[in-house]
Design a protein around this motif. Structure first.
Motif, PDB file in Angstrom:
ATOM      1  N   PRO A   1       0.847  -1.196   0.000  1.00  0.00           N
ATOM      2  CA  PRO A   1       0.000   0.000   0.000  1.00  0.00           C
ATOM      3  C   PRO A   1       0.879   1.242   0.000  1.00  0.00           C
ATOM      4  O   PRO A   1       1.947   1.252   0.601  1.00  0.00           O
ATOM      5  CB  PRO A   1      -0.783  -0.135   1.306  1.00  0.00           C
ATOM      6  N   ALA A   2       0.435   2.264  -0.715  1.00  0.00           N
ATOM      7  CA  ALA A   2       1.192   3.515  -0.764  1.00  0.00           C
ATOM      8  C   ALA A   2       1.151   4.137   0.621  1.00  0.00           C
ATOM      9  O   ALA A   2       0.244   4.873   0.964  1.00  0.00           O
ATOM     10  CB  ALA A   2       0.587   4.453  -1.795  1.00  0.00           C
ATOM     11  N   ASP A   3       2.144   3.786   1.419  1.00  0.00           N
ATOM     12  CA  ASP A   3       2.119   4.225   2.819  1.00  0.00           C
ATOM     13  C   ASP A   3       2.607   5.672   2.906  1.00  0.00           C
ATOM     14  O   ASP A   3       3.136   6.225   1.968  1.00  0.00           O
ATOM     15  CB  ASP A   3       3.015   3.332   3.659  1.00  0.00           C
ATOM     16  N   ARG A   4       2.401   6.234   4.060  1.00  0.00           N
ATOM     17  CA  ARG A   4       2.894   7.593   4.292  1.00  0.00           C
ATOM     18  C   ARG A   4       4.413   7.564   4.247  1.00  0.00           C
ATOM     19  O   ARG A   4       5.035   6.569   4.621  1.00  0.00           O
ATOM     20  CB  ARG A   4       2.403   8.086   5.649  1.00  0.00           C
TER      21      ARG A   4
ATOM     22  N   ASP B   1       7.051  -0.916   9.560  1.00  0.00           N
ATOM     23  CA  ASP B   1       6.413   0.201   8.875  1.00  0.00           C
ATOM     24  C   ASP B   1       7.458   1.143   8.294  1.00  0.00           C
ATOM     25  O   ASP B   1       7.446   2.346   8.515  1.00  0.00           O
ATOM     26  CB  ASP B   1       5.447   0.965   9.799  1.00  0.00           C
ATOM     27  N   HIS B   2       8.367   0.516   7.555  1.00  0.00           N
ATOM     28  CA  HIS B   2       9.485   1.280   6.993  1.00  0.00           C
ATOM     29  C   HIS B   2       9.493   1.103   5.489  1.00  0.00           C
ATOM     30  O   HIS B   2       9.347  -0.020   4.988  1.00  0.00           O
ATOM     31  CB  HIS B   2      10.797   0.760   7.597  1.00  0.00           C
ATOM     32  N   ALA B   3       9.640   2.213   4.752  1.00  0.00           N
ATOM     33  CA  ALA B   3       9.781   2.151   3.296  1.00  0.00           C
ATOM     34  C   ALA B   3      11.146   2.701   2.928  1.00  0.00           C
ATOM     35  O   ALA B   3      11.649   3.618   3.583  1.00  0.00           O
ATOM     36  CB  ALA B   3       8.680   2.949   2.621  1.00  0.00           C
ATOM     37  N   TRP B   4      11.774   2.105   1.919  1.00  0.00           N
ATOM     38  CA  TRP B   4      13.108   2.560   1.539  1.00  0.00           C
ATOM     39  C   TRP B   4      13.256   2.559   0.022  1.00  0.00           C
ATOM     40  O   TRP B   4      12.557   1.816  -0.675  1.00  0.00           O
ATOM     41  CB  TRP B   4      14.177   1.662   2.177  1.00  0.00           C
TER      42      TRP B   4
ATOM     43  N   PRO C   1      16.154  -2.920   5.430  1.00  0.00           N
ATOM     44  CA  PRO C   1      17.429  -2.517   6.035  1.00  0.00           C
ATOM     45  C   PRO C   1      17.373  -2.477   7.565  1.00  0.00           C
ATOM     46  O   PRO C   1      18.402  -2.490   8.227  1.00  0.00           O
ATOM     47  CB  PRO C   1      17.684  -1.122   5.453  1.00  0.00           C
ATOM     48  N   ARG C   2      16.155  -2.479   8.150  1.00  0.00           N
ATOM     49  CA  ARG C   2      16.033  -2.433   9.616  1.00  0.00           C
ATOM     50  C   ARG C   2      16.043  -3.822  10.228  1.00  0.00           C
ATOM     51  O   ARG C   2      16.724  -4.073  11.213  1.00  0.00           O
ATOM     52  CB  ARG C   2      14.735  -1.726  10.011  1.00  0.00           C
ATOM     53  N   CYS C   3      15.216  -4.724   9.672  1.00  0.00           N
ATOM     54  CA  CYS C   3      15.055  -6.025  10.333  1.00  0.00           C
ATOM     55  C   CYS C   3      15.550  -7.193   9.492  1.00  0.00           C
ATOM     56  O   CYS C   3      15.622  -8.323   9.986  1.00  0.00           O
ATOM     57  CB  CYS C   3      13.590  -6.256  10.709  1.00  0.00           C
TER      58      CYS C   3
ATOM     59  N   ALA D   1      10.817  -7.603   1.975  1.00  0.00           N
ATOM     60  CA  ALA D   1       9.769  -6.590   1.835  1.00  0.00           C
ATOM     61  C   ALA D   1       8.459  -7.280   1.503  1.00  0.00           C
ATOM     62  O   ALA D   1       8.446  -8.385   0.956  1.00  0.00           O
ATOM     63  CB  ALA D   1      10.135  -5.610   0.724  1.00  0.00           C
ATOM     64  N   ALA D   2       7.349  -6.618   1.860  1.00  0.00           N
ATOM     65  CA  ALA D   2       6.045  -7.203   1.530  1.00  0.00           C
ATOM     66  C   ALA D   2       5.697  -6.937   0.074  1.00  0.00           C
ATOM     67  O   ALA D   2       4.911  -7.659  -0.524  1.00  0.00           O
ATOM     68  CB  ALA D   2       4.973  -6.621   2.429  1.00  0.00           C
TER      69      ALA D   2
END
Ligand SMILES: Nc1nc2c(ncn2[C@@H]2O[C@H](COP(=O)(O)OP(=O)(O)O)[C@@H](O)[C@H]2O)c(=O)[nH]1
Ligand SMILES: [Mg+2]
Ligand SMILES: [Zn+2]
Lengths: 238, 119
Positions: A231-234, B74-77, B88-90, B94-95
């Motif tokens: 999902p396009a997260d924040r 809840d991390h995006a990179w 990179p954190r855990c 990636a999902a």
């Protein structure tokens, strides 16, 4: 006078749509397609010949389509297995699209076919963009191509349901670094299974056939990260 | 090349549907992980346009960076390319991708005579 229109259409929408239709049609016939992608010379035809031969020994109905820019040599080699084989001449086109495939299947594909193997054109760039309606997409690389092949062609390896290493009988001679290769696969496609094969020695041929049959039986295949949308997260707040 | 042909085909269809007979420019959104090389596409596009309503049309590409997401953190990179698809954190996979696989026609600018559009 200039005017602009927002189209927002996927460039490959037509092919994707056709692939979905073909996938449903094949499912209704209980046939699963296996799409084989690799560079030229990786050993697709040799491995496929071994798979077809083994499948026939086991009494599994299989068929194969092989694509080539210009020659029919691969079809001749594959036909030695006794399985129904058809050549797709792409006339210079560097990949197969669903429409081309469909034209070859209509009226040819035997009814009870369990597995339909498609040897794609030897190319790791364009074929990766085209869904053909396959149940199992396999990216292959031989041990003589270097450990960084998955990093050089991340779309092909990143979208694969299964990765196959070929010519494993040459691994020692080629000083193939298995751990490095597996690391690179994992970087672009975490969690994907890697099967080591040698068409020359017969290694891994049964394992690959088992995986294809499991997928045909409806066992879920691996979902590549690159094929999944998050999902396009924040944006991370910091 | 086939991607360029697919673009031309889709734009021609839109031109017919909307009553335009010439195209000034086409804007594509190309994800970093779409498996398409923008320079090669530009070259092929010129060839693919010859003899069509798109002859002489310019091609602009909007680059969309690859981003992956890890739900537990809840991390995006940014994935970069070749992409790094483990968090990179855990260190988990990636999902999925938030962006990067786009291959879309975003916009078309029409030129030349136009049949008036409704509404
Ligand atoms: N040593 C060895 N050579 C192989 C093996 N598989 C294929 N080859 C050789 O690799 C070359 C290319 O194989 P081919 O099946 O035509 O590759 P394709 O272009 O991917 O279909 C041929 O000379 C094969 O004999 C293998 O398992 N071991
Ligand atoms: Mg071959
Ligand atoms: Zn994480």
């Amino acid at each position: 006078m200039c005017r602009a229109t927002d189209l927002r259409t996927a460039v490959l929408a037509k092919n994707d749509h056709g692939a979905q239709e073909l996938r449903a049609e094949l499912a209704a016939r209980r046939t699963a397609m296996v799409n084989l992608l690799s560079s030229p010379g990786s050993g697709k035809t040799a491995l496929l010949e071994a798979e077809l031969t083994l499948a026939r020994e086991r009494g599994v109905p299989v068929a194969a389509l092989t694509a080539d820019l210009a020659t029919e040599n691969d079809a001749t080699r594959l036909a030695r297995s006794g399985a129904p084989v058809r050549q797709v001449l792409t006339a210079g086109l560097c990949h197969i699209e669903t429409d081309m495939l469909r034209g070859h299947l209509d009226g040819w594909l035997p009814d009870a076919t369990r597995l339909l193997f498609v040897e794609n054109v030897g190319n790791l760039v364009c074929p990766a963009s085209y869904d053909l309606g396959e149940t199992l997409r396999v990216a292959l690389a031989s041990v003589t191509e270097g450990e960084d092949k998955p990093l050089k062609y991340p779309t092909a390896f990143g979208l694969a349901h299964l990765v196959v290493v070929t010519k494993d009988d040459l691994a020692a001679a080629a000083e193939f670094d298995r751990a490095a290769f597996l690391d690179h696969v994992r970087q672009v496609n975490p969690g994907v299974e890697v099967v080591f094969t040698s068409a020359r020695r017969g290694a891994g041929v049964g394992q690959l056939l088992d995986r294809a049959l499991a997928a045909a039986d409806g066992e879920p295949v691996h979902t590549p990260v690159m094929a999944a949308t998050a999902p396009a997260d924040r944006e991370p707040v910091r | 090349m086939s991607i360029a042909l697919a673009v031309v085909g889709q734009v021609e269809e839109a031109a017919r549907a909307q009553g335009h007979d010439a195209v000034a420019s086409v804007t594509l959104r190309v994800g970093e992980l779409a498996g398409v090389v923008p320079n090669a596409l530009t070259f092929c596009f010129e060839l693919a346009c010859e003899g069509t309503a798109l002859a002489g049309a310019a091609l602009a590409t909007e680059h969309v960076p690859g981003r992956a997401h890890c739900p537990p953190c809840d991390h995006a990179w940014p994935t970069g390319t070749p992409p790094s698809l483990t968090c990179p954190r855990c260190g988990l996979a990636a999902a999925g991708l938030v962006s990067g696989r786009e291959l879309e026609i975003a916009r078309v600018s029409w030129s030349g005579a136009t049949v008036p559009e409704e509404g």
